[in-house]
Motif scaffolding. Structure first.
Motif, PDB file in Angstrom:
ATOM      1  N   GLU A   1      60.787  48.818  -9.162  1.00 38.40           N
ATOM      2  CA  GLU A   1      62.026  48.514  -9.454  1.00 38.40           C
ATOM      3  C   GLU A   1      62.264  47.176  -9.367  1.00 38.40           C
ATOM      4  OE1 GLU A   1      61.975  52.048  -9.302  1.00 38.40           O
ATOM      5  OE2 GLU A   1      60.956  51.086  -7.881  1.00 38.40           O
ATOM      6  N   GLN A   2      63.461  46.890 -10.084  1.00 35.22           N
ATOM      7  CA  GLN A   2      64.162  45.423  -9.824  1.00 35.22           C
ATOM      8  C   GLN A   2      65.352  45.547  -9.036  1.00 35.22           C
ATOM      9  OE1 GLN A   2      64.966  43.273 -13.545  1.00 35.22           O
ATOM     10  NE2 GLN A   2      66.564  42.104 -12.472  1.00 35.22           N
ATOM     11  N   PHE A   3      65.162  45.116  -7.682  1.00 41.43           N
ATOM     12  CA  PHE A   3      66.194  45.153  -6.647  1.00 41.43           C
ATOM     13  C   PHE A   3      67.180  43.958  -6.589  1.00 41.43           C
ATOM     14  CE2 PHE A   3      62.701  47.881  -4.997  1.00 41.43           C
ATOM     15  CZ  PHE A   3      63.483  49.182  -4.986  1.00 41.43           C
ATOM     16  N   THR A   4      68.415  44.324  -6.434  1.00 37.20           N
ATOM     17  CA  THR A   4      69.345  43.186  -6.060  1.00 37.20           C
ATOM     18  C   THR A   4      70.040  43.583  -5.048  1.00 37.20           C
ATOM     19  OG1 THR A   4      70.997  43.861  -7.819  1.00 37.20           O
ATOM     20  CG2 THR A   4      69.303  42.093  -8.401  1.00 37.20           C
ATOM     21  N   VAL A   5      70.638  42.944  -4.154  1.00 34.70           N
ATOM     22  CA  VAL A   5      71.514  43.414  -2.961  1.00 34.70           C
ATOM     23  C   VAL A   5      73.087  43.092  -3.061  1.00 34.70           C
ATOM     24  CG1 VAL A   5      71.653  43.240  -0.422  1.00 34.70           C
ATOM     25  CG2 VAL A   5      69.414  43.377  -1.471  1.00 34.70           C
ATOM     26  N   LYS A   6      73.703  43.954  -2.852  1.00 26.85           N
ATOM     27  CA  LYS A   6      75.219  43.388  -3.024  1.00 26.85           C
ATOM     28  C   LYS A   6      75.872  43.681  -2.032  1.00 26.85           C
ATOM     29  CE  LYS A   6      75.237  42.254  -7.309  1.00 26.85           C
ATOM     30  NZ  LYS A   6      75.470  40.990  -7.795  1.00 26.85           N
ATOM     31  N   THR A   7      77.098  43.053  -1.509  1.00 30.25           N
ATOM     32  CA  THR A   7      77.879  43.239  -0.427  1.00 30.25           C
ATOM     33  C   THR A   7      78.859  44.388  -0.678  1.00 30.25           C
ATOM     34  OG1 THR A   7      79.454  41.718  -0.975  1.00 30.25           O
ATOM     35  CG2 THR A   7      77.614  40.955   0.506  1.00 30.25           C
ATOM     36  N   ASN A   8      79.540  44.861   0.456  1.00 27.91           N
ATOM     37  CA  ASN A   8      80.552  45.958   0.344  1.00 27.91           C
ATOM     38  C   ASN A   8      81.618  45.648  -0.756  1.00 27.91           C
ATOM     39  OD1 ASN A   8      79.104  47.841   1.610  1.00 27.91           O
ATOM     40  ND2 ASN A   8      80.245  47.765   3.414  1.00 27.91           N
TER      41      ASN A   8
ATOM     42  N   VAL B   1      74.656  56.292  -7.463  1.00 29.70           N
ATOM     43  CA  VAL B   1      73.909  57.284  -6.465  1.00 29.70           C
ATOM     44  C   VAL B   1      74.725  57.224  -5.206  1.00 29.70           C
ATOM     45  CG1 VAL B   1      71.734  57.889  -5.093  1.00 29.70           C
ATOM     46  CG2 VAL B   1      71.773  56.910  -7.425  1.00 29.70           C
ATOM     47  N   LEU B   2      75.729  58.288  -4.807  1.00 32.28           N
ATOM     48  CA  LEU B   2      76.364  58.172  -3.588  1.00 32.28           C
ATOM     49  C   LEU B   2      75.808  59.122  -2.655  1.00 32.28           C
ATOM     50  CD1 LEU B   2      79.064  57.196  -2.485  1.00 32.28           C
ATOM     51  CD2 LEU B   2      80.299  59.395  -3.670  1.00 32.28           C
ATOM     52  N   LEU B   3      75.191  58.627  -1.643  1.00 30.91           N
ATOM     53  CA  LEU B   3      74.871  59.235  -0.464  1.00 30.91           C
ATOM     54  C   LEU B   3      75.720  59.953   0.512  1.00 30.91           C
ATOM     55  CD1 LEU B   3      72.478  56.507  -0.798  1.00 30.91           C
ATOM     56  CD2 LEU B   3      71.329  58.470   0.275  1.00 30.91           C
TER      57      LEU B   3
ATOM     58  N   VAL C   1      73.493  52.210  -5.492  1.00 29.09           N
ATOM     59  CA  VAL C   1      73.137  53.024  -4.236  1.00 29.09           C
ATOM     60  C   VAL C   1      74.195  52.700  -3.399  1.00 29.09           C
ATOM     61  CG1 VAL C   1      71.509  53.834  -2.684  1.00 29.09           C
ATOM     62  CG2 VAL C   1      70.670  53.176  -5.212  1.00 29.09           C
ATOM     63  N   ASP C   2      74.911  53.426  -3.027  1.00 33.63           N
ATOM     64  CA  ASP C   2      76.043  53.629  -2.146  1.00 33.63           C
ATOM     65  C   ASP C   2      76.079  54.424  -0.808  1.00 33.63           C
ATOM     66  OD1 ASP C   2      78.520  53.372  -0.950  1.00 33.63           O
ATOM     67  OD2 ASP C   2      79.716  53.398  -2.432  1.00 33.63           O
ATOM     68  N   ALA C   3      75.830  53.885   0.238  1.00 35.52           N
ATOM     69  CA  ALA C   3      75.502  54.682   1.423  1.00 35.52           C
ATOM     70  C   ALA C   3      76.726  54.268   2.558  1.00 35.52           C
ATOM     71  CB  ALA C   3      74.309  54.416   2.173  1.00 35.52           C
ATOM     72  N   THR C   4      77.824  53.827   1.914  1.00 36.64           N
ATOM     73  CA  THR C   4      78.964  53.487   2.943  1.00 36.64           C
ATOM     74  C   THR C   4      79.729  54.636   3.447  1.00 36.64           C
ATOM     75  OG1 THR C   4      80.324  53.257   0.913  1.00 36.64           O
ATOM     76  CG2 THR C   4      79.143  51.116   1.438  1.00 36.64           C
TER      77      THR C   4
END
Length: 501
Positions: free
Chosen positions: A20-27, A38-40, A121-124
């Motif tokens: 994977e190529q991962f990046t991190v985004k804030t809420n 992808v909504l958990l 990917v959203d786990a909020t």
């Protein structure tokens, strides 16, 4: 197919291990170009959201752990996406980090073959029992491992599509830090898989050693003992096993000194191909799998890579004795007597019980020269272990309760399961030889007497033996594994070395 573009190419450059190529985004930030969400969701989330509840009832989706529902051309507020994958977590109160990684594996398999290229990917929506940073990093770990492929030898392979995964996190810094650790672990697992998947003409003692030398780039100290060095050290057991091959034996030693504490030692069996020697393996399906008889050494090298890549604050030395067990006019024979590094003489009852000979010399060398505070070896050692617990567990042998507890705790956390098998001196008569100090096989309890044989080469150090016969290969895609080599042991040994007392 997923790919992590930031991973440096392995020495085996044409091996295609996807990632994977991962990046991190804030809420407060959304990946503007994401085509897939992808909504958990948990069962509680469905009941609290009328839109999700309606579509879930229509499709009989209950949000059980690992269950998915793909929603194409979704309505507002998700209309910016081409698809929404609802991924169920089950009861969030019961979630563990390992179960989070399984959700990542489900994500990878659900999107395989789809047109998704940028995934958010959203786990909020979740009320998690541990940090969001740990949860998201574990999801990414599962995506990475379940996306692995080995296609080096496919001449008709298509160009791979790079998919970018955005992790929507309110804990950006913590998520990024945990990703560094788990991405290093993923690299170690995939390195072990690559090495184990290689055929015998791709991996043999010399090429394995060349791969190990790559860890110098990460700051590890790497020593390769060739035939002359093995002879000088008196490691006659390793030399005997490798004597029949035109590709001579080696022992690789990788030292990651992340602190000045007394080191831990891990030792992996590295029979790069096992014919059985003059006790020839006669079943075609059995001998075909013998390219994986170095999975223990691969697990050790993968562990050392994972530790070095994340700059782990631990002091660990990995030992990988390497040999091909071949038939020739120079090969050792049934009935031969050989002398191991500690001076003990060994009567060869079976040339197909060669792995314990490699380990015997490596264990003695590790204890004598590095004075570790504990030693754990890992090996595809006996078919009788498979008969006892199959591929569901690795066999665990030790008489040190503290070390047993540490390994069990590490195994439980990463879910590389172990099962304790008996190790008792009452079996020693089975190893008694008429003409030497020891026989290299017992007569009945194969897995236990093999472990007991190894204890004769460790004097005062807490010691445990992991028999991973049956665990090194998977016949299908399941859990974090893909078909073929599993890299079993990398996650367990890494966890143990990071948490050992």
């Amino acid at each position: 197919m997923f790919r992590l573009t930031t991973i440096a190419a392995l020495l085996l450059a044409s091996t295609a291990a996807s990632a994977e190529q991962f990046t991190v985004k804030t809420n407060s930030t959304v990946a503007a170009n994401a085509d897939t969400l992808v909504l958990l969701v948990s069962p509680e989330n469905l009941n609290a959201n009328p839109q999700l509840e309606a579509i879930s009832k229509q499709e009989n989706f209950t949000a059980g752990h690992g269950k998915t529902l793909t929603w194409l051309a979704p309505a507002s507020p998700y209309s910016q996406y081409q698809r929404v994958v609802l991924l169920g977590t089950g009861d969030t109160a019961k979630l563990t980090p390992y179960q989070a990684s399984l959700l990542g594996a489900t994500t990878a398999r659900t999107l395989k073959g789809s047109a998704a290229s940028t995934i958010q990917v959203d786990a909020t929506l979740l009320n998690l029992p541990f940090s969001q940073a740990e949860f998201l990093a574990q999801v990414s770990h599962g995506i990475d491992l379940a996306s692995y492929t080995f296609s080096r030898y496919h001449t008709d392979k298509k160009a791979e599509t790079v998919r970018t995964v955005h992790l929507l996190s309110a804990e950006q810094s913590a998520t990024e830090q945990r990703l560094v650790q788990l991405n290093a672990l993923s690299e170690g697992v995939k390195l072990a898989r690559d090495l184990t998947n290689e055929p015998g003409n791709g991996i043999y003692p010399e090429t394995f050693a060349k791969q190990a030398l790559e860890l110098r780039k990460l700051g590890a100290k790497v020593t390769v003992m060739d035939e002359k060095a093995l002879e000088k050290a008196g490691l006659g057991a390793i030399l005997a096993v490798g004597r029949g091959s035109a590709r001579p034996p080696r022992m690789v030693i990788v030292h990651w000194e992340g602190n000045k504490q007394q080191p831990l030692a891990i030792v992996g069996k590295g029979v790069t191909f096992d014919t059985g020697g003059y006790n020839l393996k006669t079943q075609g399906d059995s001998i075909l799998r013998m390219t994986s008889d170095m999975a223990g050494a691969a697990a050790v090298l993968g562990t050392m890579h994972a530790l070095a890549k994340q700059k782990a604050p631990v002091n660990v030395v990995g030992f990988m004795p390497l040999a091909e067990n071949m038939i020739s006019d120079r090969a050792y024979l049934p009935g031969d007597v050989i002398r191991a590094g500690n001076g003990k003489t060994i009567e060869i009852i079976s040339t197909d019980a060669e792995g314990r000979l490699l380990l015997a010399d490596a264990l003695w060398y590790a204890e004598t020269n590095f004075k570790p505070r504990a030693i754990v070896d890992i090996a595809t050692l006996t078919g009788s272990k498979v008969g006892a617990v199959g591929s569901y567990y690795a066999g665990l042998f030790s008489n040190d309760d503290n070390l047993l507890g540490q390994i069990n705790q590490a195994a439980d956390k990463v879910q590389e399961k172990v099962w304790r098998l008996p190790l008792t001196d009452e079996m020693l008569p089975e190893l008694k030889s008429r003409i030497a100090d020891l026989r290299n096989t017992g007569s009945t309890t194969g897995a236990s007497t093999a472990a007991l044989f190894l204890t004769q080469f460790v004097k005062d150090t807490p010691f445990a033996h992991l028999d991973i016969a049956g665990n090194a290969l998977s016949s299908s895609n399941k859990g974090l594994h893909t078909e073929g080599a599993t890299g079993f042991g990398v996650r367990l040994l890494t966890e143990w070395t990071l948490t050992a007392e």
